[in-house]
Design an enzyme around this catalytic site. Structure first.
Site, PDB file in Angstrom:
ATOM      1  N   LYS A  22      -2.129  -5.462  28.468  1.00 52.32           N
ATOM      2  CA  LYS A  22      -2.735  -4.758  29.606  1.00 52.32           C
ATOM      3  C   LYS A  22      -2.584  -5.573  30.897  1.00 52.32           C
ATOM      4  O   LYS A  22      -2.175  -5.048  31.927  1.00 52.32           O
ATOM      5  CB  LYS A  22      -4.228  -4.475  29.346  1.00 52.32           C
ATOM      6  CG  LYS A  22      -4.505  -3.633  28.109  1.00 52.32           C
ATOM      7  CD  LYS A  22      -6.004  -3.414  27.894  1.00 52.32           C
ATOM      8  CE  LYS A  22      -6.810  -4.673  27.673  1.00 52.32           C
ATOM      9  NZ  LYS A  22      -6.478  -5.410  26.428  1.00 52.32           N
ATOM     10  N   ARG A  97     -14.594   0.078  28.077  1.00 54.03           N
ATOM     11  CA  ARG A  97     -14.434  -0.371  26.698  1.00 54.03           C
ATOM     12  C   ARG A  97     -15.444   0.289  25.767  1.00 54.03           C
ATOM     13  O   ARG A  97     -15.427   0.022  24.571  1.00 54.03           O
ATOM     14  CB  ARG A  97     -14.645  -1.884  26.640  1.00 54.03           C
ATOM     15  CG  ARG A  97     -13.358  -2.694  26.561  1.00 54.03           C
ATOM     16  CD  ARG A  97     -13.743  -4.156  26.685  1.00 54.03           C
ATOM     17  NE  ARG A  97     -12.814  -5.047  26.075  1.00 54.03           N
ATOM     18  CZ  ARG A  97     -11.901  -5.761  26.747  1.00 54.03           C
ATOM     19  NH1 ARG A  97     -11.766  -5.622  28.041  1.00 54.03           N
ATOM     20  NH2 ARG A  97     -11.143  -6.606  26.106  1.00 54.03           N
ATOM     21  N   ARG A 136      -1.017 -16.999  23.898  1.00 51.58           N
ATOM     22  CA  ARG A 136      -1.196 -16.686  25.322  1.00 51.58           C
ATOM     23  C   ARG A 136      -1.641 -17.897  26.140  1.00 51.58           C
ATOM     24  O   ARG A 136      -2.521 -18.647  25.740  1.00 51.58           O
ATOM     25  CB  ARG A 136      -2.246 -15.576  25.464  1.00 51.58           C
ATOM     26  CG  ARG A 136      -2.803 -15.437  26.882  1.00 51.58           C
ATOM     27  CD  ARG A 136      -3.443 -14.114  27.141  1.00 51.58           C
ATOM     28  NE  ARG A 136      -4.600 -13.836  26.311  1.00 51.58           N
ATOM     29  CZ  ARG A 136      -5.200 -12.643  26.279  1.00 51.58           C
ATOM     30  NH1 ARG A 136      -4.740 -11.641  27.017  1.00 51.58           N
ATOM     31  NH2 ARG A 136      -6.240 -12.456  25.515  1.00 51.58           N
ATOM     32  N   ARG A 170      -7.446 -19.554  27.353  1.00 49.44           N
ATOM     33  CA  ARG A 170      -8.813 -19.041  27.374  1.00 49.44           C
ATOM     34  C   ARG A 170      -9.614 -19.545  26.191  1.00 49.44           C
ATOM     35  O   ARG A 170      -9.101 -19.649  25.084  1.00 49.44           O
ATOM     36  CB  ARG A 170      -8.781 -17.511  27.367  1.00 49.44           C
ATOM     37  CG  ARG A 170      -8.583 -16.952  28.759  1.00 49.44           C
ATOM     38  CD  ARG A 170      -8.263 -15.503  28.772  1.00 49.44           C
ATOM     39  NE  ARG A 170      -9.090 -14.714  27.865  1.00 49.44           N
ATOM     40  CZ  ARG A 170      -8.917 -13.424  27.677  1.00 49.44           C
ATOM     41  NH1 ARG A 170      -7.957 -12.780  28.326  1.00 49.44           N
ATOM     42  NH2 ARG A 170      -9.680 -12.756  26.856  1.00 49.44           N
ATOM     43  N   ARG A 181     -13.137  -9.725  18.074  1.00 53.52           N
ATOM     44  CA  ARG A 181     -12.633  -8.923  19.198  1.00 53.52           C
ATOM     45  C   ARG A 181     -11.934  -7.664  18.699  1.00 53.52           C
ATOM     46  O   ARG A 181     -12.065  -6.593  19.280  1.00 53.52           O
ATOM     47  CB  ARG A 181     -11.703  -9.780  20.063  1.00 53.52           C
ATOM     48  CG  ARG A 181     -12.491 -10.843  20.815  1.00 53.52           C
ATOM     49  CD  ARG A 181     -11.612 -11.906  21.376  1.00 53.52           C
ATOM     50  NE  ARG A 181     -10.777 -11.431  22.458  1.00 53.52           N
ATOM     51  CZ  ARG A 181      -9.759 -12.125  22.968  1.00 53.52           C
ATOM     52  NH1 ARG A 181      -9.464 -13.299  22.473  1.00 53.52           N
ATOM     53  NH2 ARG A 181      -9.061 -11.643  23.955  1.00 53.52           N
TER      54      ARG A 181
HETATM   55  P1  ADP Z   1      -4.171  -8.097  27.321  1.00 51.69           P
HETATM   56  O1  ADP Z   1      -4.448  -8.147  28.801  1.00 51.69           O
HETATM   57  O2  ADP Z   1      -4.012  -6.702  26.798  1.00 51.69           O
HETATM   58  O3  ADP Z   1      -5.160  -8.889  26.525  1.00 51.69           O
HETATM   59  P2  ADP Z   1      -1.862  -9.787  27.973  1.00 51.69           P
HETATM   60  O4  ADP Z   1      -1.131  -9.009  29.009  1.00 51.69           O
HETATM   61  O5  ADP Z   1      -2.634 -10.975  28.391  1.00 51.69           O
HETATM   62  O6  ADP Z   1      -2.751  -8.787  27.071  1.00 51.69           O
HETATM   63  O7  ADP Z   1      -0.776 -10.218  26.870  1.00 51.69           O
HETATM   64  C1  ADP Z   1      -1.162 -11.038  25.763  1.00 51.69           C
HETATM   65  C2  ADP Z   1      -0.030 -12.055  25.503  1.00 51.69           C
HETATM   66  O8  ADP Z   1       1.112 -11.387  24.963  1.00 51.69           O
HETATM   67  C3  ADP Z   1       0.450 -12.792  26.740  1.00 51.69           C
HETATM   68  O9  ADP Z   1       0.742 -14.119  26.361  1.00 51.69           O
HETATM   69  C4  ADP Z   1       1.707 -12.022  27.158  1.00 51.69           C
HETATM   70  O10 ADP Z   1       2.654 -12.883  27.789  1.00 51.69           O
HETATM   71  C5  ADP Z   1       2.237 -11.519  25.827  1.00 51.69           C
HETATM   72  N1  ADP Z   1       2.824 -10.166  25.889  1.00 51.69           N
HETATM   73  C6  ADP Z   1       2.427  -9.133  26.670  1.00 51.69           C
HETATM   74  N2  ADP Z   1       3.191  -8.034  26.431  1.00 51.69           N
HETATM   75  C7  ADP Z   1       4.076  -8.391  25.464  1.00 51.69           C
HETATM   76  C8  ADP Z   1       5.133  -7.698  24.768  1.00 51.69           C
HETATM   77  N3  ADP Z   1       5.411  -6.413  25.049  1.00 51.69           N
HETATM   78  N4  ADP Z   1       5.839  -8.387  23.840  1.00 51.69           N
HETATM   79  C9  ADP Z   1       5.529  -9.677  23.563  1.00 51.69           C
HETATM   80  N5  ADP Z   1       4.557 -10.384  24.180  1.00 51.69           N
HETATM   81  C10 ADP Z   1       3.838  -9.748  25.112  1.00 51.69           C
HETATM   82  P1  ADP Z   2      -8.360  -9.119  26.539  1.00 43.54           P
HETATM   83  O1  ADP Z   2      -7.416  -8.789  27.644  1.00 43.54           O
HETATM   84  O2  ADP Z   2      -7.816 -10.194  25.649  1.00 43.54           O
HETATM   85  O3  ADP Z   2      -8.852  -7.945  25.799  1.00 43.54           O
HETATM   86  P2  ADP Z   2     -10.379  -9.436  28.575  1.00 43.54           P
HETATM   87  O4  ADP Z   2     -10.012 -10.486  29.549  1.00 43.54           O
HETATM   88  O5  ADP Z   2     -10.181  -8.027  28.960  1.00 43.54           O
HETATM   89  O6  ADP Z   2      -9.616  -9.781  27.211  1.00 43.54           O
HETATM   90  O7  ADP Z   2     -11.894  -9.607  28.111  1.00 43.54           O
HETATM   91  C1  ADP Z   2     -12.385 -10.825  27.641  1.00 43.54           C
HETATM   92  C2  ADP Z   2     -13.816 -10.642  27.170  1.00 43.54           C
HETATM   93  O8  ADP Z   2     -14.621 -10.230  28.284  1.00 43.54           O
HETATM   94  C3  ADP Z   2     -14.023  -9.571  26.112  1.00 43.54           C
HETATM   95  O9  ADP Z   2     -13.793 -10.054  24.795  1.00 43.54           O
HETATM   96  C4  ADP Z   2     -15.489  -9.190  26.350  1.00 43.54           C
HETATM   97  O10 ADP Z   2     -16.360 -10.166  25.832  1.00 43.54           O
HETATM   98  C5  ADP Z   2     -15.579  -9.262  27.867  1.00 43.54           C
HETATM   99  N1  ADP Z   2     -15.266  -7.971  28.519  1.00 43.54           N
HETATM  100  C6  ADP Z   2     -14.211  -7.701  29.348  1.00 43.54           C
HETATM  101  N2  ADP Z   2     -14.233  -6.429  29.761  1.00 43.54           N
HETATM  102  C7  ADP Z   2     -15.335  -5.866  29.180  1.00 43.54           C
HETATM  103  C8  ADP Z   2     -15.903  -4.558  29.192  1.00 43.54           C
HETATM  104  N3  ADP Z   2     -15.336  -3.555  29.901  1.00 43.54           N
HETATM  105  N4  ADP Z   2     -17.033  -4.365  28.466  1.00 43.54           N
HETATM  106  C9  ADP Z   2     -17.606  -5.348  27.757  1.00 43.54           C
HETATM  107  N5  ADP Z   2     -17.128  -6.590  27.689  1.00 43.54           N
HETATM  108  C10 ADP Z   2     -15.990  -6.864  28.401  1.00 43.54           C
END
Ligand code: ADP
Ligand code: ADP
Ligand code: ZN
Length: 227
Positions: A22, A97, A136, A170, A181
């Protein structure tokens, strides 16, 4: 589609489990369409760092891999949506979420005459999610995301975007919290796929593909949704 030609601010939602991509895709959409990425995860981490009341409450919850309370997250999002830079439109990354958050967003947008252009669901399997989260890391200065295997900077340890050597991981991207999660995602967030399906704004994208291929699909969907 040039963002300047938009008559109404666009609202896009990126739905998907932790690690789906995302944040990566939201940053690419920002550059391409001039929209503003709004990540509740980033806003919460900033609140934790700043030591605000909300941040103090959220810290332990985030470290345990649970969801922060709807009340805190909705308040943080509402404040951010009130800032002037979001006027061109937003990409919501990690919000909503829960169904309560989705309903709060609907109410908020209705009060300003806005609507959701598209809720784009990034589909990945649980195994991919685990490997994406465990590899990541992020530039601590500009926020660019990287991955040990899938996205390395051109020069090891140096951010391609800003030249910083300050790479961070993180606290919640560790094996122990991944299971919680994922559980939170399946129990509380996955029902939003049906929620947006019923409202006719759901788009799905195969997020198992490489970053560039996922980006092409999402950008095409976005161009259609904001046209
Ligand atoms: P989210 O915001 O949904 O938690 P991230 O954008 O931070 O996910 O991506 C999680 C990890 O996976 C990062 O280290 C990113 O560089 C990697 N990543 C994102 N998209 C892809 C993909 N399509 N294929 C492989 N790795 C990816
Ligand atoms: P990821 O991209 O890996 O899913 P985020 O950075 O979006 O992680 O979120 C990290 C943490 O922050 C989540 O595991 C949760 O604890 C909290 N969080 C983020 N967005 C929300 C939301 N919309 N509602 C509740 N908790 C949230
Ligand atoms: Zn950087």
């Amino acid at each position: 589609m040039d963002a300047a030609t938009l008559t109404k601010p666009a609202v896009l939602i990126l739905l998907g489990p932790p690690g789906a991509g995302k944040g990566t895709q939201a940053r690419l959409l920002e550059q391409k369409f001039g929209l503003v990425q709004l990540s509740t995860g980033d806003l919460l981490r900033a609140a934790v760092k700043a030591g605000t009341e909300a941040g103090l409450q959220a810290k332990a919850v985030m470290e345990a891999g649970d969801l922060v309370s709807d009340e805190i997250v909705i308040a943080i999002l509402r404040d951010r949506l009130g800032e002037p830079d979001v006027a061109r439109g937003v990409i919501l990354d990690g919000f909503p979420r829960t169904t309560v958050q989705a309903e709060a967003l609907d109410a908020l947008l209705a009060s300003t005459g806005q609507k959701i252009n598209a809720a784009i669901s990034l589909e990945v399997d649980d195994a991919a999610m685990v490997s994406r989260i465990s590899g990541r890391y992020t530039c601590g200065d500009c926020g660019e995301g990287y991955h040990d295997t899938f996205k390395s900077p051109d020069v090891y340890g140096i951010c391609d975007k800003c030249g910083s050597g300050n790479m961070v991981r993180r606290a919640d991207d560790k094996a122990e919290t991944v299971a919680s999660r994922l559980e939170a995602y399946h129990a509380q967030t996955a029902p939003l796929i049906a929620y947006y399906g019923e409202r006719g704004v759901l788009k799905t994208v195969d997020a198992m593909l490489a970053i560039d291929d996922v980006a092409s699909a999402i950008q095409q969907t976005t161009a259609e949704a904001i046209a």
